[in-house]
Every structure is written in structure tokens, then in C-alpha cells.
Design a protein around this motif. Sequence first.
Motif, PDB file in Angstrom:
ATOM      1  N   VAL A 278      32.062  38.891  43.024  1.00  0.00           N
ATOM      2  CA  VAL A 278      31.058  38.025  42.729  1.00  0.00           C
ATOM      3  C   VAL A 278      29.709  38.852  43.015  1.00  0.00           C
ATOM      4  O   VAL A 278      28.771  38.508  42.263  1.00  0.00           O
ATOM      5  CB  VAL A 278      31.107  36.994  44.107  1.00  0.00           C
ATOM      6  CG1 VAL A 278      29.490  36.174  43.843  1.00  0.00           C
ATOM      7  CG2 VAL A 278      32.165  35.980  43.704  1.00  0.00           C
ATOM      8  N   GLN A 279      29.569  39.854  43.828  1.00  0.00           N
ATOM      9  CA  GLN A 279      28.599  40.875  44.019  1.00  0.00           C
ATOM     10  C   GLN A 279      28.161  41.549  42.810  1.00  0.00           C
ATOM     11  O   GLN A 279      26.982  41.715  42.285  1.00  0.00           O
ATOM     12  CB  GLN A 279      28.726  41.518  45.183  1.00  0.00           C
ATOM     13  CG  GLN A 279      27.805  42.661  45.407  1.00  0.00           C
ATOM     14  CD  GLN A 279      28.191  43.271  46.510  1.00  0.00           C
ATOM     15  OE1 GLN A 279      28.754  43.338  47.376  1.00  0.00           O
ATOM     16  NE2 GLN A 279      27.377  44.639  46.553  1.00  0.00           N
ATOM     17  N   GLU A 280      29.495  41.969  42.099  1.00  0.00           N
ATOM     18  CA  GLU A 280      29.102  42.699  40.904  1.00  0.00           C
ATOM     19  C   GLU A 280      28.775  41.921  39.569  1.00  0.00           C
ATOM     20  O   GLU A 280      28.114  42.346  38.690  1.00  0.00           O
ATOM     21  CB  GLU A 280      30.493  43.578  40.630  1.00  0.00           C
ATOM     22  CG  GLU A 280      30.711  44.730  41.704  1.00  0.00           C
ATOM     23  CD  GLU A 280      29.762  45.801  41.320  1.00  0.00           C
ATOM     24  OE1 GLU A 280      29.497  46.125  40.381  1.00  0.00           O
ATOM     25  OE2 GLU A 280      29.557  46.791  42.442  1.00  0.00           O
ATOM     26  N   PHE A 281      29.452  40.654  39.472  1.00  0.00           N
ATOM     27  CA  PHE A 281      29.452  39.916  38.103  1.00  0.00           C
ATOM     28  C   PHE A 281      28.690  38.506  38.513  1.00  0.00           C
ATOM     29  O   PHE A 281      28.553  37.705  37.322  1.00  0.00           O
ATOM     30  CB  PHE A 281      30.944  39.967  37.639  1.00  0.00           C
ATOM     31  CG  PHE A 281      31.299  41.169  37.347  1.00  0.00           C
ATOM     32  CD1 PHE A 281      31.190  41.892  36.144  1.00  0.00           C
ATOM     33  CD2 PHE A 281      32.307  42.057  38.121  1.00  0.00           C
ATOM     34  CE1 PHE A 281      31.704  43.047  35.851  1.00  0.00           C
ATOM     35  CE2 PHE A 281      32.732  42.875  37.687  1.00  0.00           C
ATOM     36  CZ  PHE A 281      32.485  43.826  36.844  1.00  0.00           C
ATOM     37  N   GLY A 282      28.405  38.259  39.563  1.00  0.00           N
ATOM     38  CA  GLY A 282      27.872  36.697  39.826  1.00  0.00           C
ATOM     39  C   GLY A 282      28.948  35.950  40.075  1.00  0.00           C
ATOM     40  O   GLY A 282      30.259  36.173  40.006  1.00  0.00           O
TER      41      GLY A 282
ATOM     42  N   LEU B 112      41.772  49.669  33.531  1.00  0.00           N
ATOM     43  CA  LEU B 112      41.013  48.778  34.175  1.00  0.00           C
ATOM     44  C   LEU B 112      39.812  48.397  33.957  1.00  0.00           C
ATOM     45  O   LEU B 112      38.985  49.451  33.869  1.00  0.00           O
ATOM     46  CB  LEU B 112      41.005  48.928  35.902  1.00  0.00           C
ATOM     47  CG  LEU B 112      42.636  49.226  36.393  1.00  0.00           C
ATOM     48  CD1 LEU B 112      42.305  49.507  37.889  1.00  0.00           C
ATOM     49  CD2 LEU B 112      43.456  48.245  36.105  1.00  0.00           C
ATOM     50  N   ASP B 113      39.539  47.433  33.267  1.00  0.00           N
ATOM     51  CA  ASP B 113      38.090  46.985  32.957  1.00  0.00           C
ATOM     52  C   ASP B 113      37.628  45.515  33.352  1.00  0.00           C
ATOM     53  O   ASP B 113      38.419  45.184  34.365  1.00  0.00           O
ATOM     54  CB  ASP B 113      37.952  46.852  31.149  1.00  0.00           C
ATOM     55  CG  ASP B 113      39.148  45.930  30.656  1.00  0.00           C
ATOM     56  OD1 ASP B 113      39.642  45.139  31.406  1.00  0.00           O
ATOM     57  OD2 ASP B 113      39.149  45.863  29.571  1.00  0.00           O
ATOM     58  N   GLY B 114      36.653  45.011  33.112  1.00  0.00           N
ATOM     59  CA  GLY B 114      35.880  43.824  33.638  1.00  0.00           C
ATOM     60  C   GLY B 114      35.978  44.062  35.261  1.00  0.00           C
ATOM     61  O   GLY B 114      35.253  44.724  35.429  1.00  0.00           O
ATOM     62  N   ILE B 115      36.652  43.126  35.986  1.00  0.00           N
ATOM     63  CA  ILE B 115      36.413  43.279  37.362  1.00  0.00           C
ATOM     64  C   ILE B 115      37.430  44.442  38.259  1.00  0.00           C
ATOM     65  O   ILE B 115      37.107  44.933  39.303  1.00  0.00           O
ATOM     66  CB  ILE B 115      36.766  41.927  38.273  1.00  0.00           C
ATOM     67  CG1 ILE B 115      38.356  41.686  37.909  1.00  0.00           C
ATOM     68  CG2 ILE B 115      35.846  40.814  37.870  1.00  0.00           C
ATOM     69  CD1 ILE B 115      38.745  40.469  38.655  1.00  0.00           C
ATOM     70  N   GLY B 116      38.066  44.993  36.973  1.00  0.00           N
ATOM     71  CA  GLY B 116      39.055  45.919  37.522  1.00  0.00           C
ATOM     72  C   GLY B 116      38.441  47.155  38.330  1.00  0.00           C
ATOM     73  O   GLY B 116      38.818  47.612  39.292  1.00  0.00           O
ATOM     74  N   PRO B 117      37.291  47.992  37.906  1.00  0.00           N
ATOM     75  CA  PRO B 117      36.856  49.209  38.516  1.00  0.00           C
ATOM     76  C   PRO B 117      36.360  48.592  39.613  1.00  0.00           C
ATOM     77  O   PRO B 117      36.385  49.531  40.801  1.00  0.00           O
ATOM     78  CB  PRO B 117      35.820  49.451  37.407  1.00  0.00           C
ATOM     79  CG  PRO B 117      36.380  49.045  35.914  1.00  0.00           C
ATOM     80  CD  PRO B 117      36.957  47.763  36.356  1.00  0.00           C
ATOM     81  N   ALA B 118      35.566  47.698  39.792  1.00  0.00           N
ATOM     82  CA  ALA B 118      35.106  47.283  41.388  1.00  0.00           C
ATOM     83  C   ALA B 118      36.174  47.148  42.227  1.00  0.00           C
ATOM     84  O   ALA B 118      36.085  47.482  43.507  1.00  0.00           O
ATOM     85  CB  ALA B 118      34.126  45.869  40.997  1.00  0.00           C
ATOM     86  N   LEU B 119      37.202  46.319  41.910  1.00  0.00           N
ATOM     87  CA  LEU B 119      38.460  46.076  42.731  1.00  0.00           C
ATOM     88  C   LEU B 119      38.966  47.526  43.166  1.00  0.00           C
ATOM     89  O   LEU B 119      39.310  47.854  44.377  1.00  0.00           O
ATOM     90  CB  LEU B 119      39.495  45.064  42.024  1.00  0.00           C
ATOM     91  CG  LEU B 119      38.976  43.701  41.904  1.00  0.00           C
ATOM     92  CD1 LEU B 119      40.088  43.006  41.265  1.00  0.00           C
ATOM     93  CD2 LEU B 119      38.573  43.327  43.102  1.00  0.00           C
TER      94      LEU B 119
END
Length: 388
Positions: free
Chosen positions: A357-361, A332-339
Motif C-alpha cells: 500500500v505504501q508503494e502503490f497506494g 517479479l514485477d508489480g508489487i513483487g520487487p517491494a515484497l
Amino acid sequence: MGTEDGTTDGAKLRSGVSEKAYERVVIRALKSTIVVSGLSKDEAATLETAWELCLLDPGAGLPSSPTLPEHVTEIRRDPALSWTQFHEDLTRTITHKAIESCRGEYFMFHAAAVADQDSGNAMVLVGKSGTGKSTATRVLGQAFAYLTDETAALSVEGTMITYPKPLSLLTANGIPPKEQYSPASLGLTPLTVNARLTRLVLLERTDERHADPAYWTELPLLTALERLIPESSSLAYLDRGIASLCDLIDSVGGVRVLHYSEAEHLIPFIKEELETPHVDSSGTAARWQLLPVDHDGKAPSESGLYRRALVDDATLVDGAVALLHNEQFTVLDGIGPALWETLERWAHAEELVDKAVQEFGSHAEAQSMVMEALEKLRERGLLERSKL
């Protein structure tokens, strides 16, 4: 070997079983024991020659069939098959049983392996089928000790169980089935001391023109995992398999790719590596860290919530989350780790979008991107959705 009637022993064997089948051969493959029975004398002799480095004494403390111990497998000669076909099938079965015998205790790689005869320093050469491992082994096994051309078994500490099986090679006509050649018949020498992993390498044959006939490239840890794990077996049966593999990789100074065009060009590269003490890079373990494999265990409060599934291993590697679930490897990369972090507990889709949105805008497609990511997790069995 010739016979009085001008035929070869191999030709007689390929024609089928001509003598009363009564012989048996006992083979030790990693931690498994295989009893091959129903063989003619000629077939038993051929099998013993091919598997000479894996033989057990025919007695070996084993009772007669059908009371063989549970850890022992008996395989009977199928008279419907030619000898060559039976022997090829037998080799596959023995290798499968060998892998099963080490499940949960050893790393198992689809790999060739050679070692320095004096020190026992070993190099495991991992590669897909068709990348020239057996061809390279024929050359390297004459310059170094031969450990295996098919399956490398490594403890979590890096010690090896050797599997010096026969080499499976096509005959001159290139038509299957393959013949099984004893290591000795190809000039390969066995190891006489204990083997210990010194280098873990991905072998890659290339036809591309390059200034050097063979050369190294370094791999980032995550890339190394992505290339090694598909060529491994039963990693999920090890305790924290991904993390254990990261430890092993660190202990041998990382993973590199050895590119080559001809096997002869590999010898000086491997010789230098086996003679040079490896660099333990375990101090760089900041590249990876353990993550929880469970979730909060609470019941959902309503329908339509999301939560991650229980997994066999979860490790943060180079900023991505590497997962093992039912022997399936996922990154899991991109938004995967935050999810994944948020999904430790039941969460609404809207909360997951807010987290992204909080993590990546902010992003116009944030909601669709999150829902697409959730669907991919669900398809791989990594996500639960509540139903009340």
C-alpha cells in the motif's frame, strides 16, 4: 557412394553391423571427449566423415577401456539399432556431454553460430527447436564460417568454443530418424581463426507478409533475458548468472530479433553486422543492478512469518527483480520487487500488505493480491514460512 553390388554404403550401414565390430572413433565436443567404440570399419569411416571437424586422433593419449579417464565418456555401438537411429541418438548424447563439460564456466545457448572468416567476429543466432536454425545454417555456413547449428558456448568475456557438429536433417520422406550430414558435404566452411562474439541475436522465422524480406527489432533488456534464458543451459552454475548475462549483452550492444522468411535473405544483414564494429553499451548498466542473494539468516521469533529463500542470483532489471533459483528463472514485477526487498527478513503478512500500500497506494484487494503473490513465490520455492 556406390558399391559393386549396386547398393550404397549408407544402405549397408542402415541394415546393421555386418562386420566384426572393433573400430573406435574419438570425438572432441567442446570440453568433452567421447570415444565411440564397437564400430565396423564402414561405420567408423562414416562417423569420421560426419564428425570430421570434431575428431581427435584415435590414439589421443587415451588408454584402452575400461581405464578411460574420468573426463572421457565411452559409448558403444548398440547393434540392436539401425545405423541411422544409433547415429542420431549418439549425436544427442554427444551434445548433452558437451553441455555438461562447460557447466559453470560458459554460457550455453541453444543456437546456431557463424563468423566472418577473416576477423573471427561471430554472431550467435538463438532460437527454439523448429525455428529453422539448421536450415538457415545450411545457407549461412556457405557464406560465412560455420561454428555450430546446435549449441553455442561463450565465455563470460565473449570468446567462443566452436562445436562444428554434423547437421541433423530429415531425409526427403520427412520421417525420423534424421541423417547426420558432415559440414563439408553441405558446402559449409570451418573457421580458421579464433571466434569472438560480436552479436547476440534471436532468430525468428515468420510467414507474415512484410515490406522487407528480413528486418530487425530491438528488445528491452528484461525482454531479452526472458527470451534468452529459456534457450540456455546451466546458467545458475555461473557466478551471478543473470548479472553476467547482462554484462555480456551490454558488451555486444544489446539483443535484437532478426525476423526472416527465407534463409537467403539473412546473408546481407549478417554480413553488415559482422563487418561493423559492435557498440559496447556497458555504460548503460544503470538498466540493471545486483541485488543480495541471501537473507538476514536469523531465526524466526514466531510461527506464520514469511522470508525469501536463498537464490543463485537476484538482479534488478528495468524495474523488475530477475531471479535464478535451482536453474529456474523468475521475474517479479508489480508489487513483487517491494515484497522481495521486505522479505530479506522475517515479516508478517500484514507488514507486507502495508508495504504494498505504501508503494502503490490503497486498494480494496490489496491483501488478497499480496497473499496471491506470496503463494506464487512459495510454489516456486522462493519463500519460506516459519514454523515453531
